[in-house]
Design an enzyme around this catalytic site. Structure first.
Site, PDB file in Angstrom:
ATOM      1  N   LYS A 101      54.646   2.936  -5.788  1.00 31.81           N
ATOM      2  CA  LYS A 101      55.516   2.477  -4.697  1.00 31.81           C
ATOM      3  C   LYS A 101      55.206   1.017  -4.407  1.00 31.81           C
ATOM      4  O   LYS A 101      54.073   0.663  -4.108  1.00 31.81           O
ATOM      5  CB  LYS A 101      55.279   3.317  -3.442  1.00 31.81           C
ATOM      6  CG  LYS A 101      56.025   2.818  -2.203  1.00 31.81           C
ATOM      7  CD  LYS A 101      55.620   3.593  -0.950  1.00 31.81           C
ATOM      8  CE  LYS A 101      56.246   2.991   0.308  1.00 31.81           C
ATOM      9  NZ  LYS A 101      55.793   3.670   1.547  1.00 31.81           N
ATOM     10  N   ASP A 157      57.655  -3.446   4.666  1.00 31.39           N
ATOM     11  CA  ASP A 157      58.376  -2.297   5.202  1.00 31.39           C
ATOM     12  C   ASP A 157      58.557  -2.422   6.710  1.00 31.39           C
ATOM     13  O   ASP A 157      57.641  -2.173   7.482  1.00 31.39           O
ATOM     14  CB  ASP A 157      57.631  -1.005   4.876  1.00 31.39           C
ATOM     15  CG  ASP A 157      58.379   0.232   5.356  1.00 31.39           C
ATOM     16  OD1 ASP A 157      59.591   0.118   5.604  1.00 31.39           O
ATOM     17  OD2 ASP A 157      57.744   1.293   5.465  1.00 31.39           O
ATOM     18  N   LYS A 206      60.403   0.424  12.674  1.00 40.52           N
ATOM     19  CA  LYS A 206      59.083   0.869  13.103  1.00 40.52           C
ATOM     20  C   LYS A 206      58.820   0.406  14.536  1.00 40.52           C
ATOM     21  O   LYS A 206      59.268  -0.662  14.940  1.00 40.52           O
ATOM     22  CB  LYS A 206      57.995   0.290  12.181  1.00 40.52           C
ATOM     23  CG  LYS A 206      57.984   0.865  10.790  1.00 40.52           C
ATOM     24  CD  LYS A 206      56.867   0.246   9.967  1.00 40.52           C
ATOM     25  CE  LYS A 206      56.873   0.782   8.539  1.00 40.52           C
ATOM     26  NZ  LYS A 206      56.532   2.204   8.472  1.00 40.52           N
ATOM     27  N   ASP A 237      52.357  -2.148   1.884  1.00 41.75           N
ATOM     28  CA  ASP A 237      53.115  -0.967   1.461  1.00 41.75           C
ATOM     29  C   ASP A 237      53.461  -0.997  -0.028  1.00 41.75           C
ATOM     30  O   ASP A 237      54.189  -0.138  -0.508  1.00 41.75           O
ATOM     31  CB  ASP A 237      54.384  -0.826   2.309  1.00 41.75           C
ATOM     32  CG  ASP A 237      54.786   0.623   2.518  1.00 41.75           C
ATOM     33  OD1 ASP A 237      53.929   1.505   2.338  1.00 41.75           O
ATOM     34  OD2 ASP A 237      55.950   0.882   2.854  1.00 41.75           O
ATOM     35  N   ASP A 290      63.030   4.810   7.244  1.00 44.22           N
ATOM     36  CA  ASP A 290      61.609   4.513   7.125  1.00 44.22           C
ATOM     37  C   ASP A 290      60.905   5.498   6.190  1.00 44.22           C
ATOM     38  O   ASP A 290      59.716   5.379   5.946  1.00 44.22           O
ATOM     39  CB  ASP A 290      60.937   4.521   8.500  1.00 44.22           C
ATOM     40  CG  ASP A 290      59.576   3.857   8.493  1.00 44.22           C
ATOM     41  OD1 ASP A 290      59.334   3.022   7.596  1.00 44.22           O
ATOM     42  OD2 ASP A 290      58.736   4.178   9.361  1.00 44.22           O
ATOM     43  N   GLU A 334      61.379   5.551   3.055  1.00 40.19           N
ATOM     44  CA  GLU A 334      61.989   4.838   1.931  1.00 40.19           C
ATOM     45  C   GLU A 334      61.175   4.919   0.644  1.00 40.19           C
ATOM     46  O   GLU A 334      61.720   4.822  -0.454  1.00 40.19           O
ATOM     47  CB  GLU A 334      62.214   3.371   2.309  1.00 40.19           C
ATOM     48  CG  GLU A 334      61.052   2.419   2.104  1.00 40.19           C
ATOM     49  CD  GLU A 334      59.817   2.749   2.933  1.00 40.19           C
ATOM     50  OE1 GLU A 334      58.708   2.443   2.488  1.00 40.19           O
ATOM     51  OE2 GLU A 334      59.955   3.332   4.030  1.00 40.19           O
ATOM     52  N   ARG A 373      59.698   7.350  -0.844  1.00 40.06           N
ATOM     53  CA  ARG A 373      60.067   8.474  -1.716  1.00 40.06           C
ATOM     54  C   ARG A 373      61.376   8.219  -2.455  1.00 40.06           C
ATOM     55  O   ARG A 373      61.610   8.774  -3.525  1.00 40.06           O
ATOM     56  CB  ARG A 373      60.129   9.760  -0.887  1.00 40.06           C
ATOM     57  CG  ARG A 373      61.208   9.806   0.164  1.00 40.06           C
ATOM     58  CD  ARG A 373      60.940  10.864   1.217  1.00 40.06           C
ATOM     59  NE  ARG A 373      59.818  10.489   2.069  1.00 40.06           N
ATOM     60  CZ  ARG A 373      59.356  11.242   3.083  1.00 40.06           C
ATOM     61  NH1 ARG A 373      59.897  12.417   3.318  1.00 40.06           N
ATOM     62  NH2 ARG A 373      58.352  10.822   3.822  1.00 40.06           N
TER      63      ARG A 373
END
Length: 522
Positions: free
Chosen positions: A284, A289, A296, A307, A366, A368, A370
């Protein structure tokens, strides 16, 4: 990068800024550990008593500095705590030695040379001390030449000035001399070379993670991979936004479409002519993010440059495998995007058509990671590797479950899950096997798509794993490492772990690749 040398000299005779010795916690006070006999002799056999007078107990992580006695070439003795004295005939375990060596390296920041006279009984203990000392010597400071992961022209304008860096950070320990190492012994020499290559690549991952997001967007990250590939003879393929659209990578595009910095999918591959096993690693790589439209809350944005730690770990692992010449085929997939809110961003309720044809209703932008992983896992599966392992700072739920120092392991194969857990422990990384309960699958059903990217709130880390499993091709062994806790250390440094990016999972993945090279995937 800190230099590593193997020394046959006595700890008393070696010229260095400091000589590092181990001290353990005994029943009646501190006990000087093996390896420090020459230093203890210089103190008339009373080094333990002197340390006790200074308040040392031998507790793990404790550091005591004292002037050297007459007869020592080094002017300072640094005693580092090893914890309890091991049971009779049991030496210190590898992780204890790693942490002690790392603690000593951090304490010697700014020094030119440290002589490490810690307990070295065999090649394995020498490797542990070397690895810990090199890991502990890390600092993120572009002005000291330790990095090189972000574009130099950009970094020159945006990092701290050299003057400020000199005031607050004298740079890492320049050289680690391993007392008790055997430079003419092939096994010791190989262990030292492995430690140096491995740690240099872990530091590559750390540098990438620590680089501010305005200096490392998806295109910048991809450029880093291409440059490293050229240096180490690896093959790369970079899919830009046009190629991603043409190929139908709806997950990566959907996450990245709200940003002015478009997404990328990078394939970086190492092959060995005698390899019998092929591994695919998927990382990932969300270079920042914000949470997207599902923004967030305040206080959760400041460290989101980290991230992309999964992609950094995968990248570093592939390069490390090449440098070590492992007899395995290893392909890394870096799913890179920036998750930002804008008029073009994916909205909660939108449906994305993923690579391979499945559709996903986005209930939370959020969630995201996956989505980008799903595209990359599907693509990786087309090459039919023996196993796929994805690595991601995926869920806050995993941090709640396992804390800040342990990553979770989920797989579609129980034996592989056990093997990954054992490999992580062997490599010195804390992990815990987690289940994929079938009853949670129903929670990601969607009335408008094949599945949704969110399910039940409780067990959210497991739900994320269940989602990813849907994109693994039949017959392929798959593992998922959720490194959300240990990937970025917001607290103070400890052992060989620095503040900031840690390079979590690289040691585990490299050890997995080494096992695969031996024909063993668990």
């Amino acid at each position: 990068m800190t230099a590593l040398t193997l020394s046959t000299s006595s700890a008393a005779a070696l010229r260095a800024d400091a000589v590092v010795v181990g001290v353990a916690k005994g029943a009646k006070g501190p006990v000087v550990a093996a390896g420090a006999e020459a230093v203890d002799k210089a103190f008339g056999g009373k080094l333990a008593a002197v340390l006790e007078t200074l308040g040392a107990t031998g507790a793990e992580g404790e550091v005591t500095k004292l002037p050297a006695a007459s007869g020592l070439k080094a002017p300072v003795v640094l005693a580092v705590g090893l914890g309890d004295v091991p049971a009779k005939d049991d030496g210190y375990d590898a992780e204890t030695l790693r942490r002690a060596a790392g603690t000593a390296s951090r304490a010697l920041s700014g020094s030119k040379k440290g002589a490490f006279a810690l307990p070295i009984e065999d090649v394995a203990s020498a490797a542990a001390v070397a690895e810990g000392a090199l890991l502990g010597a890390y600092t993120y400071d572009k002005s000291n030449g330790n990095g090189g992961s972000a574009k130099d022209s950009k970094n020159a304008k945006n990092t701290k000035s050299t003057k400020d860096a000199d005031k607050k950070n004298n740079g890492p320990l320049a050289e680690v001399a391993l007392v008790g190492g055997k430079p003419r012994d092939k096994a010791y020499k190989a262990a030292a070379e492995r430690a140096s290559a491995l740690v240099e690549e872990i530091n590559r991952a750390r540098d990438l993670i620590n680089t501010p997001s305005n200096l490392l967007n998806p295109a910048d990250f991809a450029a880093e991979a291409v440059a490293a590939a050229k240096e180490h003879g690896l093959k790369t393929e970079v899919l830009d936004e046009k190629a991603l659209k043409k190929g139908g990578y709806g997950g990566i595009l959907g996450v990245g479409q709200g940003s002015e910095a478009p997404p990328r999918l990078v394939r970086i591959a190492y092959t060995h002519p005698k390899a019998e096993k092929t591994l695919a690693l998927v990382g990932k790589g969300i270079t920042y993010d914000s949470g997207g439209i599902s923004l967030k809350p305040a206080g959760h944005n400041e460290t989101m440059k980290c991230d992309m730690s999964g992609a950094a770990a995968v990248f570093a692992t592939v390069v490390a495998a090449a440098r070590l010449g492992l007899r395995v085929n290893l392909t890394g997939w870096l799913a890179l995007a920036e998750n930002m809110p804008s008029g073009s961003a994916t909205r909660p309720g939108d449906v994305l058509s993923m690579y391979g044809g499945k559709t996903v209703e986005v209930l939370n932008t959020d969630a995201e990671g996956r989505l980008v992983l799903a595209d990359a896992i599907t693509r990786a599966g087309e090459e039919k590797p023996d196993a796929i392992v994805d690595v991601a700072t995926l869920t806050g739920a995993m941090v709640l479950a396992l804390g800040n120092r342990t990553f979770g392991i989920m797989t579609n194969d129980e034996a592989f899950r056990t093997s990954l857990h054992e490999i992580a422990e062997e490599a010195g990384e804390q992990s815990w096997p987690m289940p994929l309960p079938t009853h949670l699958r129903k929670g990601i059903d969607s009335p408008v798509a094949d599945l949704a990217n969110m399910g039940e709130r409780m067990g959210g880390g497991l739900v994320a794993g269940i989602f990813l499993k849907e994109f693994v091709a039949d017959g392929i062994t798959w593992g998922h490492l959720d490194i959300a806790g240990p990937a970025f250390n917001e607290a103070g440094p400890f052992g060989y772990t620095p503040k900031g990016g840690t390079g979590a999972a690289v040691r585990t993945l490299v050890r997995l690749a080494e096992r695969a090279a031996d024909g063993d995937l668990g």
